[in-house]
Design an enzyme around this catalytic site. Sequence first.
Site, PDB file in Angstrom:
ATOM      1  N   ARG A  63       0.889  -1.180   0.000  1.00  0.00           N
ATOM      2  CA  ARG A  63       0.000   0.000   0.000  1.00  0.00           C
ATOM      3  C   ARG A  63       0.915   1.214   0.000  1.00  0.00           C
ATOM      4  O   ARG A  63       1.619   1.466   0.984  1.00  0.00           O
ATOM      5  CB  ARG A  63      -0.919  -0.011   1.220  1.00  0.00           C
ATOM      6  CG  ARG A  63      -1.637   1.323   1.417  1.00  0.00           C
ATOM      7  CD  ARG A  63      -2.751   1.276   2.430  1.00  0.00           C
ATOM      8  NE  ARG A  63      -3.920   0.625   1.883  1.00  0.00           N
ATOM      9  CZ  ARG A  63      -5.149   0.735   2.399  1.00  0.00           C
ATOM     10  NH1 ARG A  63      -5.357   1.463   3.473  1.00  0.00           N
ATOM     11  NH2 ARG A  63      -6.161   0.121   1.844  1.00  0.00           N
ATOM     12  N   HIS A 113      -7.316   1.066  -6.500  1.00  0.00           N
ATOM     13  CA  HIS A 113      -7.565   0.231  -5.309  1.00  0.00           C
ATOM     14  C   HIS A 113      -8.308  -1.036  -5.755  1.00  0.00           C
ATOM     15  O   HIS A 113      -9.482  -1.233  -5.450  1.00  0.00           O
ATOM     16  CB  HIS A 113      -8.394   1.026  -4.291  1.00  0.00           C
ATOM     17  CG  HIS A 113      -8.449   0.410  -2.930  1.00  0.00           C
ATOM     18  ND1 HIS A 113      -7.727  -0.716  -2.567  1.00  0.00           N
ATOM     19  CD2 HIS A 113      -9.169   0.751  -1.817  1.00  0.00           C
ATOM     20  CE1 HIS A 113      -7.978  -1.017  -1.303  1.00  0.00           C
ATOM     21  NE2 HIS A 113      -8.858  -0.155  -0.830  1.00  0.00           N
ATOM     22  N   GLN A 131     -10.328  -3.624  -3.383  1.00  0.00           N
ATOM     23  CA  GLN A 131     -11.644  -3.184  -2.902  1.00  0.00           C
ATOM     24  C   GLN A 131     -12.736  -3.537  -3.913  1.00  0.00           C
ATOM     25  O   GLN A 131     -13.853  -3.886  -3.545  1.00  0.00           O
ATOM     26  CB  GLN A 131     -11.630  -1.674  -2.652  1.00  0.00           C
ATOM     27  CG  GLN A 131     -12.936  -1.149  -2.074  1.00  0.00           C
ATOM     28  CD  GLN A 131     -13.211  -1.652  -0.666  1.00  0.00           C
ATOM     29  OE1 GLN A 131     -12.355  -1.539   0.197  1.00  0.00           O
ATOM     30  NE2 GLN A 131     -14.394  -2.206  -0.427  1.00  0.00           N
ATOM     31  N   ASP A 186     -16.923   7.889  -1.923  1.00  0.00           N
ATOM     32  CA  ASP A 186     -15.723   7.725  -1.095  1.00  0.00           C
ATOM     33  C   ASP A 186     -15.431   9.090  -0.461  1.00  0.00           C
ATOM     34  O   ASP A 186     -16.045  10.100  -0.847  1.00  0.00           O
ATOM     35  CB  ASP A 186     -14.555   7.271  -1.999  1.00  0.00           C
ATOM     36  CG  ASP A 186     -13.304   6.877  -1.224  1.00  0.00           C
ATOM     37  OD1 ASP A 186     -13.369   6.753   0.019  1.00  0.00           O
ATOM     38  OD2 ASP A 186     -12.251   6.691  -1.869  1.00  0.00           O
ATOM     39  N   CYS A 188     -16.245   2.215   0.414  1.00  0.00           N
ATOM     40  CA  CYS A 188     -15.142   1.322   0.801  1.00  0.00           C
ATOM     41  C   CYS A 188     -14.771   1.438   2.272  1.00  0.00           C
ATOM     42  O   CYS A 188     -14.150   0.541   2.825  1.00  0.00           O
ATOM     43  CB  CYS A 188     -13.928   1.584  -0.081  1.00  0.00           C
ATOM     44  SG  CYS A 188     -13.233   3.239   0.093  1.00  0.00           S
ATOM     45  N   ARG A 240     -13.911  -8.223   1.794  1.00  0.00           N
ATOM     46  CA  ARG A 240     -12.474  -8.069   1.535  1.00  0.00           C
ATOM     47  C   ARG A 240     -11.760  -9.373   1.865  1.00  0.00           C
ATOM     48  O   ARG A 240     -10.862  -9.813   1.147  1.00  0.00           O
ATOM     49  CB  ARG A 240     -11.887  -6.913   2.377  1.00  0.00           C
ATOM     50  CG  ARG A 240     -12.389  -5.528   2.005  1.00  0.00           C
ATOM     51  CD  ARG A 240     -11.922  -5.099   0.625  1.00  0.00           C
ATOM     52  NE  ARG A 240     -10.466  -5.099   0.517  1.00  0.00           N
ATOM     53  CZ  ARG A 240      -9.673  -4.108   0.924  1.00  0.00           C
ATOM     54  NH1 ARG A 240     -10.191  -3.012   1.430  1.00  0.00           N
ATOM     55  NH2 ARG A 240      -8.361  -4.176   0.772  1.00  0.00           N
TER      56      ARG A 240
HETATM   57  N1  NVA Z   1      -9.702   6.960  -1.474  1.00  0.00           N
HETATM   58  C1  NVA Z   1      -9.381   6.513  -0.140  1.00  0.00           C
HETATM   59  C2  NVA Z   1      -9.653   5.043   0.016  1.00  0.00           C
HETATM   60  C3  NVA Z   1      -9.383   4.496   1.387  1.00  0.00           C
HETATM   61  C4  NVA Z   1      -9.614   3.024   1.497  1.00  0.00           C
HETATM   62  C5  NVA Z   1      -7.920   6.831   0.150  1.00  0.00           C
HETATM   63  O1  NVA Z   1      -7.082   6.637  -0.738  1.00  0.00           O
HETATM   64  O2  NVA Z   1      -7.625   7.279   1.252  1.00  0.00           O
HETATM   65  N1   CP Z   2     -11.311   0.144   2.362  1.00  0.00           N
HETATM   66  C1   CP Z   2     -10.044   0.023   2.790  1.00  0.00           C
HETATM   67  O1   CP Z   2      -9.108  -0.238   2.030  1.00  0.00           O
HETATM   68  O2   CP Z   2      -9.911   0.133   4.149  1.00  0.00           O
HETATM   69  P1   CP Z   2      -8.550   0.257   4.972  1.00  0.00           P
HETATM   70  O3   CP Z   2      -7.933   1.574   4.618  1.00  0.00           O
HETATM   71  O4   CP Z   2      -9.011   0.194   6.408  1.00  0.00           O
HETATM   72  O5   CP Z   2      -7.654  -0.883   4.615  1.00  0.00           O
END
Ligand code: NVA
Ligand code: CP
Length: 300
Positions: free
Chosen positions: A103, A130, A133, A218, A258, A286
């Site tokens: 990540r 992502h 997800q 989101d 998400c 997930r």
């Molecule tokens: N768009 C959000 C998704 C979090 C799971 C981010 O990148 O923070």
């Molecule tokens: N939706 C998602 O990826 O959640 P986290 O940031 O908690 O992993």
Amino acid sequence: MMNPRHFISLLDLSSDEFRTLIQRAIELKSARQPDFQPLKGQVLAMIFEKSSTRTRISFETGMTHFGGSTIFLSPRDTQLGRGEPIRDSAKVISSMVDGIMLRTNDHVMVTEFAEHSSVPVINGLTDLLHPCQLLADMQTYFEHRGEIQGKTVTWIGDGNNMCHSYVNAAIRLDFKLNIASPAGYLPDAEIIKSAGSRVQLFDNTLDAAQGSDLIVTDVWASMGQEEEQKQRELAFADFQVNQSVMDKANTDALFMHCLPAHRGEEVSAEVIDGQQSVIFDEAENRLHAQKALLELLMSQ
Ligand code: NVA
Ligand code: CP
């Protein structure tokens, strides 16, 4: 592994593979067999440059269910954070483990890592995409409503990593995608172009939601954009998913997010905690969807 199979984008799966993976996830969810351990003794390294609840827990639990284990790595505590080259890190880490999940902020870090890794690399979220997800979101839609081909999905809000992965899902599963984003926060033009006529852009939420089978949103400020929060609150003020938006959609439309969510910003509490919301199935999936992914990439 000579040519490891990576999962950087949904486009790394064919349409058939995506559908098979969803069915496998549903199967794994319905009957957990403790003796089924296809990844016995295997190790998944997980590199997190950003926070996570769902991604970390689902991968750790999934590997444990399958008889394997995980190593949680933060750049703060590894040499990656002190500037060790990505290619050296990828060669070293992949020489010792069986799979690597990352990540990261920069999408290129994941693609460069994959280029030099001798084991499968999984994208656990970047600034661009992502995909994990979307495996869970699509599983959730299939469980509640069946086949998504030919249906209409509406994305409301930031043209961000989640939005881009929805575009890729629309390509692979052949659904229509309406996107309503404020000016200045539109999704990547090249990604939109790649979906052809399946994707339509709107400048307001009500038109975008008309006749939709699934409404998704989101947060307005993603991880790393915290200092833009105030400016984004102004830009996104007319882009909330509330009951008026849901009322424009089909009566059996679902709502997804998400998570984590900000009630009262991108979605009203009434909608996210209401009858049409399937956010907690989506979060649980997930685990099941990624178990199906780990099996596809890592079990021989
Ligand atoms: N768009 C959000 C998704 C979090 C799971 C981010 O990148 O923070
Ligand atoms: N939706 C998602 O990826 O959640 P986290 O940031 O908690 O992993």
